[in-house]
Design a protein around this motif. Sequence first.
Motif, PDB file in Angstrom:
ATOM      1  N   PHE A   6       0.966  73.258  55.456  1.00  0.00           N
ATOM      2  CA  PHE A   6       0.675  74.657  55.783  1.00  0.00           C
ATOM      3  C   PHE A   6      -0.031  75.359  54.630  1.00  0.00           C
ATOM      4  O   PHE A   6      -0.972  76.130  54.844  1.00  0.00           O
ATOM      5  CB  PHE A   6       1.971  75.383  56.140  1.00  0.00           C
ATOM      6  N   TRP A   7       0.403  75.104  53.410  1.00  0.00           N
ATOM      7  CA  TRP A   7      -0.197  75.760  52.244  1.00  0.00           C
ATOM      8  C   TRP A   7      -1.663  75.367  52.098  1.00  0.00           C
ATOM      9  O   TRP A   7      -2.535  76.235  52.012  1.00  0.00           O
ATOM     10  CB  TRP A   7       0.587  75.373  50.990  1.00  0.00           C
ATOM     11  N   TYR A   8      -1.940  74.068  52.095  1.00  0.00           N
ATOM     12  CA  TYR A   8      -3.327  73.627  51.973  1.00  0.00           C
ATOM     13  C   TYR A   8      -4.146  74.052  53.194  1.00  0.00           C
ATOM     14  O   TYR A   8      -5.297  74.485  53.075  1.00  0.00           O
ATOM     15  CB  TYR A   8      -3.391  72.106  51.814  1.00  0.00           C
ATOM     16  N   GLY A   9      -3.573  73.922  54.378  1.00  0.00           N
ATOM     17  CA  GLY A   9      -4.296  74.281  55.586  1.00  0.00           C
ATOM     18  C   GLY A   9      -4.647  75.745  55.648  1.00  0.00           C
ATOM     19  O   GLY A   9      -5.751  76.118  56.085  1.00  0.00           O
ATOM     20  N   SER A  10      -3.740  76.609  55.211  1.00  0.00           N
ATOM     21  CA  SER A  10      -4.016  78.050  55.223  1.00  0.00           C
ATOM     22  C   SER A  10      -5.148  78.402  54.267  1.00  0.00           C
ATOM     23  O   SER A  10      -6.022  79.220  54.594  1.00  0.00           O
ATOM     24  CB  SER A  10      -2.747  78.825  54.850  1.00  0.00           C
ATOM     25  N   LEU A  11      -5.147  77.799  53.090  1.00  0.00           N
ATOM     26  CA  LEU A  11      -6.232  78.052  52.147  1.00  0.00           C
ATOM     27  C   LEU A  11      -7.556  77.521  52.694  1.00  0.00           C
ATOM     28  O   LEU A  11      -8.611  78.148  52.508  1.00  0.00           O
ATOM     29  CB  LEU A  11      -5.920  77.415  50.801  1.00  0.00           C
ATOM     30  N   TYR A  12      -7.510  76.386  53.375  1.00  0.00           N
ATOM     31  CA  TYR A  12      -8.723  75.853  53.991  1.00  0.00           C
ATOM     32  C   TYR A  12      -9.282  76.837  55.021  1.00  0.00           C
ATOM     33  O   TYR A  12     -10.484  77.151  55.015  1.00  0.00           O
ATOM     34  CB  TYR A  12      -8.425  74.510  54.654  1.00  0.00           C
ATOM     35  N   VAL A  13      -8.437  77.339  55.905  1.00  0.00           N
ATOM     36  CA  VAL A  13      -8.885  78.278  56.938  1.00  0.00           C
ATOM     37  C   VAL A  13      -9.455  79.546  56.305  1.00  0.00           C
ATOM     38  O   VAL A  13     -10.508  80.051  56.714  1.00  0.00           O
ATOM     39  CB  VAL A  13      -7.724  78.604  57.892  1.00  0.00           C
ATOM     40  N   LEU A  14      -8.770  80.077  55.292  1.00  0.00           N
ATOM     41  CA  LEU A  14      -9.258  81.288  54.625  1.00  0.00           C
ATOM     42  C   LEU A  14     -10.600  81.047  53.950  1.00  0.00           C
ATOM     43  O   LEU A  14     -11.480  81.919  53.969  1.00  0.00           O
ATOM     44  CB  LEU A  14      -8.228  81.772  53.604  1.00  0.00           C
ATOM     45  N   ALA A  15     -10.782  79.876  53.354  1.00  0.00           N
ATOM     46  CA  ALA A  15     -12.049  79.583  52.684  1.00  0.00           C
ATOM     47  C   ALA A  15     -13.186  79.385  53.676  1.00  0.00           C
ATOM     48  O   ALA A  15     -14.348  79.636  53.342  1.00  0.00           O
ATOM     49  CB  ALA A  15     -11.905  78.339  51.804  1.00  0.00           C
ATOM     50  N   CYS A  16     -12.886  78.944  54.884  1.00  0.00           N
ATOM     51  CA  CYS A  16     -13.929  78.763  55.903  1.00  0.00           C
ATOM     52  C   CYS A  16     -14.495  80.092  56.393  1.00  0.00           C
ATOM     53  O   CYS A  16     -15.642  80.135  56.863  1.00  0.00           O
ATOM     54  CB  CYS A  16     -13.381  77.984  57.091  1.00  0.00           C
ATOM     55  N   CYS A  17     -13.719  81.163  56.305  1.00  0.00           N
ATOM     56  CA  CYS A  17     -14.187  82.433  56.865  1.00  0.00           C
ATOM     57  C   CYS A  17     -14.270  83.555  55.843  1.00  0.00           C
ATOM     58  O   CYS A  17     -14.504  84.723  56.222  1.00  0.00           O
ATOM     59  CB  CYS A  17     -13.313  82.851  58.044  1.00  0.00           C
ATOM     60  N   ASN A  18     -14.093  83.263  54.567  1.00  0.00           N
ATOM     61  CA  ASN A  18     -14.212  84.272  53.512  1.00  0.00           C
ATOM     62  C   ASN A  18     -15.001  83.702  52.350  1.00  0.00           C
ATOM     63  O   ASN A  18     -14.748  82.572  51.921  1.00  0.00           O
ATOM     64  CB  ASN A  18     -12.829  84.698  52.995  1.00  0.00           C
ATOM     65  N   ARG A  19     -15.923  84.494  51.851  1.00  0.00           N
ATOM     66  CA  ARG A  19     -16.697  84.075  50.687  1.00  0.00           C
ATOM     67  C   ARG A  19     -17.208  85.330  50.000  1.00  0.00           C
ATOM     68  O   ARG A  19     -17.567  86.313  50.654  1.00  0.00           O
ATOM     69  CB  ARG A  19     -17.859  83.185  51.113  1.00  0.00           C
ATOM     70  N   SER A  20     -17.265  85.322  48.696  1.00  0.00           N
ATOM     71  CA  SER A  20     -17.751  86.471  47.938  1.00  0.00           C
ATOM     72  C   SER A  20     -19.162  86.833  48.384  1.00  0.00           C
ATOM     73  O   SER A  20     -20.024  85.969  48.547  1.00  0.00           O
ATOM     74  CB  SER A  20     -17.743  86.151  46.438  1.00  0.00           C
ATOM     75  N   GLY A  21     -19.392  88.125  48.609  1.00  0.00           N
ATOM     76  CA  GLY A  21     -20.694  88.604  49.057  1.00  0.00           C
ATOM     77  C   GLY A  21     -20.872  88.615  50.556  1.00  0.00           C
ATOM     78  O   GLY A  21     -21.894  89.096  51.053  1.00  0.00           O
ATOM     79  N   CYS A  22     -19.893  88.091  51.306  1.00  0.00           N
ATOM     80  CA  CYS A  22     -19.992  88.031  52.762  1.00  0.00           C
ATOM     81  C   CYS A  22     -19.118  89.109  53.401  1.00  0.00           C
ATOM     82  O   CYS A  22     -18.331  89.772  52.746  1.00  0.00           O
ATOM     83  CB  CYS A  22     -19.583  86.649  53.263  1.00  0.00           C
ATOM     84  N   THR A  23     -19.271  89.255  54.700  1.00  0.00           N
ATOM     85  CA  THR A  23     -18.492  90.208  55.472  1.00  0.00           C
ATOM     86  C   THR A  23     -17.133  89.622  55.800  1.00  0.00           C
ATOM     87  O   THR A  23     -17.016  88.436  56.115  1.00  0.00           O
ATOM     88  CB  THR A  23     -19.239  90.574  56.766  1.00  0.00           C
ATOM     89  N   ALA A  24     -16.101  90.443  55.757  1.00  0.00           N
ATOM     90  CA  ALA A  24     -14.756  89.971  56.078  1.00  0.00           C
ATOM     91  C   ALA A  24     -14.655  89.631  57.559  1.00  0.00           C
ATOM     92  O   ALA A  24     -15.251  90.297  58.407  1.00  0.00           O
ATOM     93  CB  ALA A  24     -13.724  91.041  55.718  1.00  0.00           C
ATOM     94  N   PRO A  25     -13.885  88.595  57.896  1.00  0.00           N
ATOM     95  CA  PRO A  25     -13.673  88.255  59.301  1.00  0.00           C
ATOM     96  C   PRO A  25     -12.692  89.218  59.946  1.00  0.00           C
ATOM     97  O   PRO A  25     -11.904  89.882  59.264  1.00  0.00           O
ATOM     98  CB  PRO A  25     -13.096  86.844  59.238  1.00  0.00           C
ATOM     99  N   GLY A  26     -12.721  89.285  61.274  1.00  0.00           N
ATOM    100  CA  GLY A  26     -11.776  90.111  62.004  1.00  0.00           C
ATOM    101  C   GLY A  26     -10.452  89.396  62.214  1.00  0.00           C
ATOM    102  O   GLY A  26     -10.168  88.358  61.611  1.00  0.00           O
TER     103      GLY A  26
END
Length: 720
Positions: free
Chosen positions: A284-304
């Motif tokens: 769960f810990w690694y998977g959650s960070l993976y999901v967050l990294a897929c949809c968040n990146r510096s300079g980009c728009t936040a996901p809904g």
Amino acid sequence: MIFSEHHGGEMNLPTLPLVARHISEMGVPRMVPTMDYPDGPLLGNGDVTCVIGGVSGRQAWYVGKTDYWTDGVGWQTNEAYTNIVVAPIVIGRMELVCRELEGGEVRHHLNPATAELVSIWRNGETVLEIGSWVAATSNRIWITVENKSSRRFTIEWRLTVESVVEPPAVLPTATGMELGAGWVRRDTWDRGRWVCRGALAATGTDWTAPGPGVVVRKIEIGPAGAERILCAVAGGRNVDAPECAALSLLGQGRDTDENDHLAWWSNFWNQSAIDLGGGILERFWYGSLYVLACCNRSGCTAPGIFAFPTQDHPRWNGDYHLNYNFEFPYQAVYSANHMELADPYYRAILDFLPEALRRGREDLDPPRGGALYPVGIGADGVVVHDDYMSQKSCAVFAATNFINHHEYARDPEFLRERGWPFLCEVATFWENFLVEECGRWVIRGSSAHEHGDSSCNSTYDLSLVRRLFRFLIESARDLPVDEARIERWRDIERRLSRFARTEFRGTSVIKESEDIPEFRRSISILNAFWPGCGDFTIGSPEQQLAWDTIRLLELWDQGNSFPWVYPAAVRVGYPDIVTRMESHLADTHVRYWVMEGDPRNPDRYFPAGWTRGLRENFTLWHCLGGLETAGAAVAVTEMLLQSHEGFLRLFPVWPAERDASFRRLRAKGAFLVSARLRAGVVDFVEVESERGGTLRILSPWSQEIQTFQMTVGEVLRLTG
């Protein structure tokens, strides 16, 4: 305790391969497309998101872009939404069709270590292997198809921007066939504020356009043959000619993308690591960070809320819900040493600040000034759900992650340029909103619940307001604020009302607010423990009060509870919390729950049930929950390391009989901490200081707090 300087790495601490042991295997997704949180394999680079769906013989890559939002009339309309629907929607999809494999078996293998997916289609002796990945540093999706059989057959590629829901979202589309490429384009409605335009372009000759918004290409693939296709994604708000930008991306090489992609993910996973011997918590810990990294990146728009759009009608318009949903995913990134993932969050909150200041001046009677945020906002400072829902706490809840950033990073530039102006405006609102009664400061006219009663001193509000003013007082030394205002903050913090208590089943508990006489099973009470002011800690005089309150709340399965109750329980050392969370994550039993009175939820988009546990794509759809469920990864981190009391606690709730270790978790004060628990003994601790200063640590050997003065970049090693 022996203390020495250390710069080596000979201790066996977790390293990159650990995340690779959590490769996920799954079959055909059930919730793709969906108005909710999809259950298909997820790929992305923080700007482009990709969800894999389809059935045997027909696989689809649903492509979104975090800055691709509508501004126009949609189906979820009522007075609160004023017939203007702002929502993140899918741009289109790439499809692979093979009639020879219809009715066969499908297995997807997702590797979070490298963010790559391998899909295997099998029908008798016919086998097709499909590898795909979204480049980490460019908006390109690479797909390779390999024929693993001795047969020759036809495959069909389809690029489409057709609507996939009923009623359809009829948007302007265009198609084109260039030399060596085909493309499709989709524009959002023009309602006077903005237009989003998005395009998908793919390599290959002989594309045709059988209908609006669709281009098709058919090829034969021989025995042991392979086909590679590149799909480029371009567009965004008020972007002109996105198809030209997408086509230009097709001309760049794979080798650079592949090297950069692997380097990016390798660097990401090397920022921190945990080793719990495998198991569901580690996954769960690694998977959650993976999901967050897929949809968040510096300079980009936040996901809904649901982060990975697959159609045009996301529930709750896929907005940034500020009464907990939008804040919670990012609560996980600080102690996990991935603070960069929160950059889109800060941008979203600060983009809305000018409008929040207008609302503070105009929307209440009498006006309060300062920052007043509604519950539902969207990208680029727009309103999605223009309703306060009786709550005045959205801005002060949003403040928690700005506070987290400075406490974990001690970054004076961030605080001065981004955090302090916002936090001071939030403080202005509360300085004027609080009421002085009988020698104390009281909160009236703000509910702990959506559309609830206007409570008096709700625990939900008090905990957040107290944390805000404590932080402002502690941080004001070198910032532009006069002493008179600081003294006012001290007075508010000193005389702010305390949490209301009552008796329930013969036990003292914290209750929801002063004006509610009985004990209600209200999730808002959890704010007293986390992420609020932190008055309840392990070993504190009121730890038992916290335990009894959490036990009698019995909120482990409440609809919004998962990312809230587990971090709160870990923070106060709730008994057997490790086993309880493991059981929750491992429980994949389907619970049936139907939203009544809403005919717009057909089963094909909203299955009449939800799973309690961790799904194969590393997400939890906890009673309609979305990206916020990933925020509960902070509970796993704080099982291993806590620092909110001003000193480090190592393995504070982790069972001593279970070996565990972690590398470079982040503690408040800008310390990076590594440690190992083996055979019931902590035999290794290493602390690196990014900013210098005082390190205080509860010795795992003497159980005494020891203090060290550290310099910038210094690394300390502690052994028993």
